[in-house]
Enzyme design. Structure first.
Site, PDB file in Angstrom:
ATOM      1  N   GLY A 105     -70.961  16.083   0.662  1.00  0.00           N
ATOM      2  CA  GLY A 105     -70.534  16.942  -0.451  1.00  0.00           C
ATOM      3  C   GLY A 105     -71.220  18.293  -0.450  1.00  0.00           C
ATOM      4  O   GLY A 105     -70.861  19.185  -1.213  1.00  0.00           O
TER       5      GLY A 105
ATOM      6  N   ASP B 117     -75.401   4.634   2.381  1.00  0.00           N
ATOM      7  CA  ASP B 117     -74.986   5.940   2.912  1.00  0.00           C
ATOM      8  C   ASP B 117     -76.188   6.770   3.350  1.00  0.00           C
ATOM      9  O   ASP B 117     -76.021   7.829   3.940  1.00  0.00           O
ATOM     10  CB  ASP B 117     -74.152   6.712   1.881  1.00  0.00           C
ATOM     11  CG  ASP B 117     -74.817   6.771   0.517  1.00  0.00           C
ATOM     12  OD1 ASP B 117     -74.973   5.703  -0.091  1.00  0.00           O
ATOM     13  OD2 ASP B 117     -75.195   7.864   0.077  1.00  0.00           O
TER      14      ASP B 117
ATOM     15  N   GLY C  94     -69.113  10.926   1.387  1.00  0.00           N
ATOM     16  CA  GLY C  94     -68.903  12.023   2.346  1.00  0.00           C
ATOM     17  C   GLY C  94     -69.866  13.157   2.080  1.00  0.00           C
ATOM     18  O   GLY C  94     -70.556  13.195   1.061  1.00  0.00           O
TER      19      GLY C  94
ATOM     20  N   GLY D 199     -72.211  21.618  -4.372  1.00  0.00           N
ATOM     21  CA  GLY D 199     -72.344  21.883  -2.927  1.00  0.00           C
ATOM     22  C   GLY D 199     -73.652  22.547  -2.542  1.00  0.00           C
ATOM     23  O   GLY D 199     -73.859  22.907  -1.388  1.00  0.00           O
TER      24      GLY D 199
ATOM     25  N   ARG E  15     -73.830   7.233   9.503  1.00  0.00           N
ATOM     26  CA  ARG E  15     -74.570   6.312   8.621  1.00  0.00           C
ATOM     27  C   ARG E  15     -73.888   4.957   8.573  1.00  0.00           C
ATOM     28  O   ARG E  15     -72.739   4.833   9.000  1.00  0.00           O
ATOM     29  CB  ARG E  15     -74.530   6.873   7.178  1.00  0.00           C
ATOM     30  CG  ARG E  15     -75.003   8.280   7.076  1.00  0.00           C
ATOM     31  CD  ARG E  15     -74.095   9.110   6.145  1.00  0.00           C
ATOM     32  NE  ARG E  15     -74.457  10.529   6.267  1.00  0.00           N
ATOM     33  CZ  ARG E  15     -75.440  11.089   5.603  1.00  0.00           C
ATOM     34  NH1 ARG E  15     -76.100  10.393   4.716  1.00  0.00           N
ATOM     35  NH2 ARG E  15     -75.747  12.351   5.791  1.00  0.00           N
TER      36      ARG E  15
HETATM   37  P1  AMP Z   1     -77.609  11.954  -1.855  1.00  0.00           P
HETATM   38  O1  AMP Z   1     -78.084  11.226  -3.057  1.00  0.00           O
HETATM   39  O2  AMP Z   1     -78.181  13.356  -1.715  1.00  0.00           O
HETATM   40  O3  AMP Z   1     -77.769  11.167  -0.603  1.00  0.00           O
HETATM   41  O4  AMP Z   1     -76.063  12.192  -2.090  1.00  0.00           O
HETATM   42  C1  AMP Z   1     -75.114  11.216  -2.444  1.00  0.00           C
HETATM   43  C2  AMP Z   1     -73.734  11.814  -2.396  1.00  0.00           C
HETATM   44  O5  AMP Z   1     -73.618  12.863  -3.346  1.00  0.00           O
HETATM   45  C3  AMP Z   1     -73.366  12.432  -1.061  1.00  0.00           C
HETATM   46  O6  AMP Z   1     -71.993  12.266  -0.883  1.00  0.00           O
HETATM   47  C4  AMP Z   1     -73.751  13.863  -1.256  1.00  0.00           C
HETATM   48  O7  AMP Z   1     -73.104  14.736  -0.356  1.00  0.00           O
HETATM   49  C5  AMP Z   1     -73.307  14.092  -2.689  1.00  0.00           C
HETATM   50  N1  AMP Z   1     -74.037  15.180  -3.339  1.00  0.00           N
HETATM   51  C6  AMP Z   1     -75.336  15.194  -3.719  1.00  0.00           C
HETATM   52  N2  AMP Z   1     -75.653  16.365  -4.293  1.00  0.00           N
HETATM   53  C7  AMP Z   1     -74.543  17.134  -4.270  1.00  0.00           C
HETATM   54  C8  AMP Z   1     -74.218  18.448  -4.718  1.00  0.00           C
HETATM   55  N3  AMP Z   1     -75.106  19.239  -5.303  1.00  0.00           N
HETATM   56  N4  AMP Z   1     -72.954  18.894  -4.503  1.00  0.00           N
HETATM   57  C9  AMP Z   1     -72.043  18.116  -3.924  1.00  0.00           C
HETATM   58  N5  AMP Z   1     -72.266  16.876  -3.496  1.00  0.00           N
HETATM   59  C10 AMP Z   1     -73.499  16.377  -3.657  1.00  0.00           C
HETATM   60 MG    MG Z   2     -77.237  10.862   1.093  1.00  0.00          MG
END
Ligand code: AMP
Ligand code: MG
Length: 500
Positions: free
Chosen positions: A103, A263, A101, A137, A194
Site C-alpha cells: 500500500g 504478510d 498488498g 501511501g 511473503r
Molecule cells: P504493515 O503493518 O506496515 O506491515 O502494513 C500492513 C498493510 O497496510 C500493508 O498492506 C501495507 O502496505 C499497508 N499500509 C501500512 N501503512 C500504510 C499507509 N500509510 N498507506 C497505505 N498502506 C499502508
Molecule cells: Mg507489512
C-alpha cells in the site's frame, strides 16, 4: 563516466549503469500493479549506507549527485526499472485479510550486481497504490529511520534481514496523530515475497497462480530445487527451517518484531517490515514492544509459537501441490530447526563448545534469575565472558545486576563447574563470546535521539553514527561506551505503535 575498479575486482558504477532485470514485473498482471512512485517536492538525501551501495556496485561519488535523491524518491526513474506494487494477503493478528498488498512500498525493479546477485530495490513511503486501502501511501521519517537502522543492526548481528540503502526526505508533511515530516526508505532484498503472497492465491482458489509463484520462487531463490521430485514440499520444508533459525536468532539476541502477521514473514527467512519492533533491555519474557498489541499475541516469549502458527499457514497455502503428510510435517520441521538453533545459540552465548546434558537448565536458570532481577539482557551476557573459572569472587559487574546475589553465586558456581567439565580456556572463551554477545544494540533511546535530532533540527549525523556503530556491534569502539549502556534509570519507556 570512468569506471573505478576496487580491490575486489569489482568496478563501481554510476546509478545509470545499474543493470535491471525485472523478473517479478514480468509475472502475470494479477501479481502486481504497475505504478509509479509519487515524489516529494525538493527531495534531499538524509542518509546513505555505504555497505548497501557497495552491494549494488554504486560508486561513493554518486551520492553527491542531486539525482541520487531524485531517483530514490521517485522524481526520476532509473533507466530499466519497471515499478510495481506487489499483491499479497495475510493473517493479521490471527484473522485472514483477503487483500493487503504493497500500500505504500513500490518495487522499483531488480538489479543484478557484478557478482550476479539479484537485489530488489523497494521504495517504502512512495505514495498511493491500488493496495493502499485507507492509507496515504506515506511513511513518517521517524519510522523510516527506525527501519533503516534496525535492518543494518540486524545484519551486523548476523541475522538475516532486508537491507537499507538510503533515506530521502523532502517538503512533505504526513499526518498521523500529529503532522510529521515524511520520508522514503530504499530497502533491498533478493525478494520481498511473503507467506501472504502465496496465501492470496490459495484463498482465492487461483491455484494456477499459486503454482506460478512457487515456480518463480524456486527458480530464482531456491534454484537447487528446480526440476526436483517433491520440489514444492522441499521448498516448504526449507522455508520452515529458515524461519525456525530466524526466530531462534531473534530469541537469542532478545529482539521482538512486534507484528508477526503472515504478510510480514519472508519466504527467504529474512527479518522484514520493521515497525514497532524492540530490542529487550531489561530481560522480561512477556515483553510487548507493540503498543497496539493489547493481548500480547506478539510478545517476545510468544514468537516461537507464532513462527509455528505462521509456517502452518504457509503449509496450508501450498497444500494443493504438497502431499498431506509433508504439509502436516512442516510445523515439526520448523519446531526442530528453531529449538535446535536456539540451544546452539544459547550455548554459544555461554561460551560452551560441547553439548552436555543439563545445558538447557543452566540457560533457563540464568534467564529466570535475570527475569526476577530485570537485568539488562545485552550487558549481562557481555560481562558473562569476564568470569574466570578459578577465582574466589564473582565479577561485580555481573553480580550487581542480580537482586538475589546468593542465587547468582550459586549459578556462577555451577557455570564454572560446567566450564571445567569441557576444559574451557578463559581467554579464548571470552574472545569467542565477544563475537556472539554484542556490545551494542539499537536501544530505543539511541534510536529516539537520532530521530529527535533529525525531525526537530534536520541534523542527521546521529543516524550515520549509529549506522556505523551497529554495523560492527561486537567490537568495542573507542569513545562509544555510553552507546553500550542501558537507558538511565527512571527514563520513561518509549511507546511504539503501528502508526508509522
Ligand atoms: P504493515 O503493518 O506496515 O506491515 O502494513 C500492513 C498493510 O497496510 C500493508 O498492506 C501495507 O502496505 C499497508 N499500509 C501500512 N501503512 C500504510 C499507509 N500509510 N498507506 C497505505 N498502506 C499502508
Ligand atoms: Mg507489512
Amino acid at each position: 563516466m570512468e569506471e573505478v575498479v576496487t580491490g575486489d575486482n569489482v568496478s563501481m558504477n554510476t546509478l545509470e549503469d545499474l543493470q535491471f532485470q525485472n523478473t517479478y514485473a514480468s509475472l502475470p498482471d494479477v501479481f502486481h500493479e504497475r505504478v509509479k512512485p509519487t515524489p516529494f517536492p525538493n527531495p534531499y538525501l538524509v542518509s546513505v549506507n555505504p555497505a548497501a551501495a557497495k552491494l549494488l556496485n554504486i560508486d561513493v561519488k554518486e551520492w553527491t549527485r542531486p539525482e541520487f535523491a531524485e531517483y530514490f524518491c521517485g522524481a526520476k526513474l532509473l533507466p530499466g526499472s519497471d515499478p510495481i506494487a506487489m499483491l499479497y494477503s495475510g493473517h493479521q493478528f490471527g484473522h485472514y485479510v483477503p487483500q493487503l498488498g504493497d500500500g505504500r512500498a513500490i518495487l522499483l525493479g531488480e538489479v543484478r550486481n557484478q557478482k550476479g546477485e539479484r537485489w530488489e530495490l523497494q521504495l517504502k513511503g512512495a505514495g498511493l497504490t491500488r493496495f493502499s486501502r485507507d492509507g496515504d501511501g506515506r511513511a513518517v521519517m521517524r519510522s523510516t529511520i527506525r527501519e533503516y537502522l534496525c535492518g543494518e543492526a540486524m545484519h551486523g548481528l548476523g541475522i538475516p534481514t532486508t537491507r537499507s540503502l538510503c533515506i530521502v526526505a523532502g517538503e512533505e508533511v504526513v499526518w498521523r496523530e500529529t503532522p510529521e515530516p515524511g520520508a522514503m526508505l530504499l530497502r533491498m532484498a533478493p525478494t520481498h515475497v511473503r507467506f501472504g503472497s502465496f496465501e492470496v492465491f490459495y484463498y482465492r482458489r487461483q491455484h494456477e497462480y499459486l503454482k506460478t509463484l512457487a515456480d518463480y520462487v524456486i527458480e530464482y531463490h531456491y534454484p537447487h530445487l528446480v526440476g526436483e521430485e517433491n520440489g514444492y514440499a522441499r521448498l516448504l520444508h526449507e522455508v520452515a527451517v529458515r524461519t525456525g533459525h530466524l526466530v531462534a536468532q531473534w530469541q537469542a539476541v532478545g529482539w521482538a518484531h512486534g507484528v508477526l502477521n503472515t504478510d510480514n514473514m519472508s519466504i527467504l527467512g529474512l527479518t522484514m517490515d520493521y515497525g514497532p519492533f524492540g530490542f529487550m533491555e531489561r530481560y522480561d519474557p512477556t515483553f510487548i514492544c507493540n503498543h497496539s498489541d493489547h493481548h500480547g499475541r506478539y510478545s517476545f516469549q510468544n514468537q516461537p509459537d507464532i513462527g509455528y502458527w505462521n509456517i502452518r499457514a504457509l503449509a496450508r497455502a501450498l497444500s494443493p501441490f504438497v502431499e498431506e503428510a509433508d504439509v502436516n510435517a512442516t510445523p515439526e520441521v520448523y519446531e526442530k530447526a528453531m529449538t535446535g538453533k536456539y540451544a546452539e545459540l544459547m550455548r554459544a552465548k555461554l561460551g560452551l563448545v560441547e553439548a552436555h546434558a543439563g545445558d538447557d537448565k543452566l540457560v533457563t536458570d540464568l534467564l529466570n534469575l535475570m527475569d526476577s532481577s530485570r537485568a539488562d539482557y545485552t550487558t549481562l551476557f557481555r560481562v558473562l565472558g569476564t568470569i574466570r573459572q578459578v577465582s574466589s569472587t564473582v565479577p561485580s559487574e555481573f553480580r550487581d545486576q542480580f537482586l538475589h546475589r546468593e542465587a547468582c553465586d550459586d549459578w556462577t558456581a555451577r557455570y564454572r563447574e560446567r566450564l571445567r567439565a569441557e576444559k574451557s580456556d578463559d581467554a579464548e572463551r571470552q574472545a569467542r563470546m565477544d563475537h556472539v554477545n554484542p556490545k551494542y544494540i539499537l536501544r530505543n533511546h539511541l534510536a529516539q535521539r537520532a530521530i529527535t535530532q533529525a525531525v526537530q533540527q534536520k541534523d542527521y549525523s546521529e543516524i550515520d553514527r549509529l549506522l556505523n556503530l551497529l554495523s560492527d556491534p561486537f567490537t568495542e569502539q573507542l569513545g562509544m561506551e555510553a552507546y553500550a549502556a542501558p537507558p538511565p534509570p527512571g527514563e520513561p519507556s518509549i511507546i511504539v505503535s503501528c502508526s508509522s
